[in-house]
Enzyme design. Structure first.
Site, short mmCIF file in Angstrom:
data_model
loop_
_atom_site.label_atom_id
_atom_site.label_comp_id
_atom_site.label_asym_id
_atom_site.label_seq_id
_atom_site.Cartn_x
_atom_site.Cartn_y
_atom_site.Cartn_z
N HIS A 43 -37.16 10.87 -53.82
CA HIS A 43 -37.64 10.42 -55.45
C HIS A 43 -37.01 12.60 -56.00
O HIS A 43 -36.46 13.34 -55.05
CB HIS A 43 -39.29 11.48 -55.04
CG HIS A 43 -39.99 11.97 -56.46
ND1 HIS A 43 -39.76 11.03 -57.77
CD2 HIS A 43 -39.96 13.01 -57.28
CE1 HIS A 43 -40.53 11.31 -58.48
NE2 HIS A 43 -39.99 12.69 -58.28
N ASP A 83 -53.18 10.31 -61.66
CA ASP A 83 -51.68 11.59 -62.08
C ASP A 83 -51.71 10.70 -63.47
O ASP A 83 -51.34 11.77 -63.70
CB ASP A 83 -51.24 10.61 -61.21
CG ASP A 83 -48.98 11.59 -61.37
OD1 ASP A 83 -49.68 13.30 -61.35
OD2 ASP A 83 -48.88 10.74 -61.12
N ARG A 90 -50.68 16.87 -69.73
CA ARG A 90 -49.91 17.74 -69.48
C ARG A 90 -48.41 17.99 -70.33
O ARG A 90 -47.96 19.16 -70.98
CB ARG A 90 -49.80 18.12 -68.40
CG ARG A 90 -50.52 18.05 -66.71
CD ARG A 90 -50.75 18.03 -65.34
NE ARG A 90 -48.77 18.50 -65.47
CZ ARG A 90 -48.26 18.05 -64.52
NH1 ARG A 90 -47.92 16.72 -63.58
NH2 ARG A 90 -46.85 18.71 -64.36
N SER A 104 -48.37 15.63 -58.24
CA SER A 104 -47.86 14.95 -59.15
C SER A 104 -46.94 13.43 -58.47
O SER A 104 -47.42 11.97 -57.70
CB SER A 104 -47.43 14.74 -60.49
OG SER A 104 -46.97 13.55 -61.75
N LYS A 137 -47.96 10.12 -55.62
CA LYS A 137 -47.97 8.59 -55.80
C LYS A 137 -46.60 8.29 -54.54
O LYS A 137 -46.95 7.24 -54.17
CB LYS A 137 -47.15 8.96 -57.04
CG LYS A 137 -47.47 8.67 -58.30
CD LYS A 137 -46.71 8.99 -59.66
CE LYS A 137 -45.95 10.11 -59.39
NZ LYS A 137 -45.39 10.09 -61.00
#
Length: 430
Positions: free
Chosen positions: A88, A167, A174, A189, A193
């Site tokens: 990620h 999320d 946000r 967050s 995931k």
């Protein structure tokens, strides 16, 4: 007290939230019994007051518990169990690394369940890039995902709606309340995931610099360390590389433009910095699942990674041989003087690509597949006065003026070659 007003007040005054309070507010927000304005107030209090290590872990767990958790155990190919590993990135300009990296890792007989997102603002989204390929679809059901991982080893797709739904709701809130830049909430967050996705190992690419959410090394290191600890808590082997995003990656920012560059890397070429970072992350991912003695560069050179790319694209309805879209109009920005390129600001380039139509300002808005920016020199390269420095691409020529405005102070040329860092990789955590 577990009512929203009491929870907001406790965090506002600098107190720690209990596990029960966190569970109650996250579950209530997901179900709609905690109002958006209440969660907005709590998000601002968290941004201002921060969270303890225990609170962040509880917040992450509550968001995972708001939906389903995928089970990727038992994946097999030719009678052999497949290890799962994912990557990620915290997002940057020209960051197309997921595109060549996913099939590269899968070409070693591993499973890479890459659940990706769309771009918003100046950072591009992986799904937007891949949708530039004719026929390709990001929608993959859980059953198809398992089948494709077993057969091809690589999937890049959208997350299902029931994966950490808290999320998804909180991120949208946000984004419009000025509370994105909270390390506890960014960490929770991302990791909620990735943990819910079910991968066995995870490598994080935490960007640092003007084109990243974390503009300083210290903040980026804090975020990386927090996420690595959250992964370890959940039994996911996690490490992070901190990488430079002060200048954009590669030579292009834009959807089809970045796909073309990724294919160059898979063919054994491509910009040196993209190749360097792809291989650095690949070695980290391979080591995480016990493949320390292989060289990922070999699979770029011998075509193995390209074969897996083609199979992955075709499995999701795409035509890997189809020509990529091109913008209807282009305009050149010339070098103002001769010398060496000493600065190319990642944020400004990303904003210019957004102005040209490559990105979106509101969720769900359409993007232009062919729009974006290419640059013809990297930091330290010699440039000649009047020669093309950047090319702007847009389907609507009226967009060029705004893009040029974003680039007014984006680059600098000097008589002496600048001293450049030896690597895009600045550090490691984990």
């Amino acid at each position: 007290m577990n009512d929203p007003v009491s929870i907001i007040g406790r965090k506002r005054d600098g107190g720690e939230l209990s596990t029960a309070q966190i569970d109650a507010v996250v579950a209530g927000f997901t179900a709609g019994t905690v109002a958006p304005e209440q969660m907005s107030a709590l998000a601002m209090a968290i941004l201002w007051r921060g969270m303890s290590r225990r609170e962040i872990a509880d917040w992450t767990a509550a968001m995972i518990a708001s939906g389903t958790r995928m089970d990727l155990s038992g994946l097999r190919r030719d009678g052999r169990a497949l290890a799962t590993v994912d990557k990620h990135s915290t997002g940057g300009v020209g960051d197309k690394i997921t595109l060549p990296l996913t099939p590269l890792i899968a070409s070693f007989g591993l499973a890479v369940p890459q659940l990706s997102g769309r771009g918003l603002g100046h950072t591009g989204g992986t799904l937007d890039k891949l949708e530039a390929i004719a026929g390709w679809s990001p929608q993959v059901s859980p059953d198809r995902l398992r089948e494709q991982l077993s057969r091809v080893g690589a999937v890049i797709c959208a997350a299902s709606d029931d994966l950490a739904p808290a999320d998804r709701k909180l991120y949208a809130l946000r984004d419009v309340t000025g509370t994105v830049a909270s390390i506890p909430m960014i960490a929770a967050s991302i990791m909620s995931k990735k943990i819910a996705e079910g991968t066995g190992a995870l490598v994080l690419d935490v960007k640092v610099g003007s084109g990243a959410f974390m503009t300083t090394y210290e903040r980026a290191h804090e975020l990386a360390a927090t996420m690595v600890e959250l992964g370890a808590d959940a039994g996911v082997r996690t490490s992070a590389l901190l990488t430079d995003m002060s200048a954009p990656l590669g030579r292009s920012a834009g959807n089809a433009l970045e796909v073309a560059e990724a294919v160059e890397v898979l063919a054994g070429g491509g910009p040196a910095d993209v190749v360097e970072l792809t291989l650095a992350l690949a070695r980290e991912m391979l080591a995480a699942v016990g493949y320390e003695d292989v060289d990922p560069a070999d699979h770029l050179a011998d075509g193995s990674a390209m074969d897996t790319w083609r199979a992955m694209i075709a499995a999701q309805g795409g035509d890997p041989d189809a020509p990529l879209p091109r913008a209807h109009h282009s305009e050149t920005v010339s070098a103002p003087e001769s010398g060496f390129l000493t600065d190319l600001d990642a944020l400004a380039v990303g904003q210019a690509a957004w102005e040209l139509g490559a990105g979106r300002s509101t969720p769900g808005a359409a993007v232009s597949a062919g729009a974006g920016v290419t640059w013809h020199a990297g930091l330290g390269d010699r440039v000649v006065a009047g020669a093309p420095l950047l090319t702007l691409h847009a389907d609507d020529a009226a967009r060029f003026a705004a893009a040029r405005g974003r680039l007014t102070d984006a680059f600098a040329v000097a008589a002496e070659r600048p001293a450049l860092p030896a690597s895009r990789v600045l550090g490691r955590v984990g």
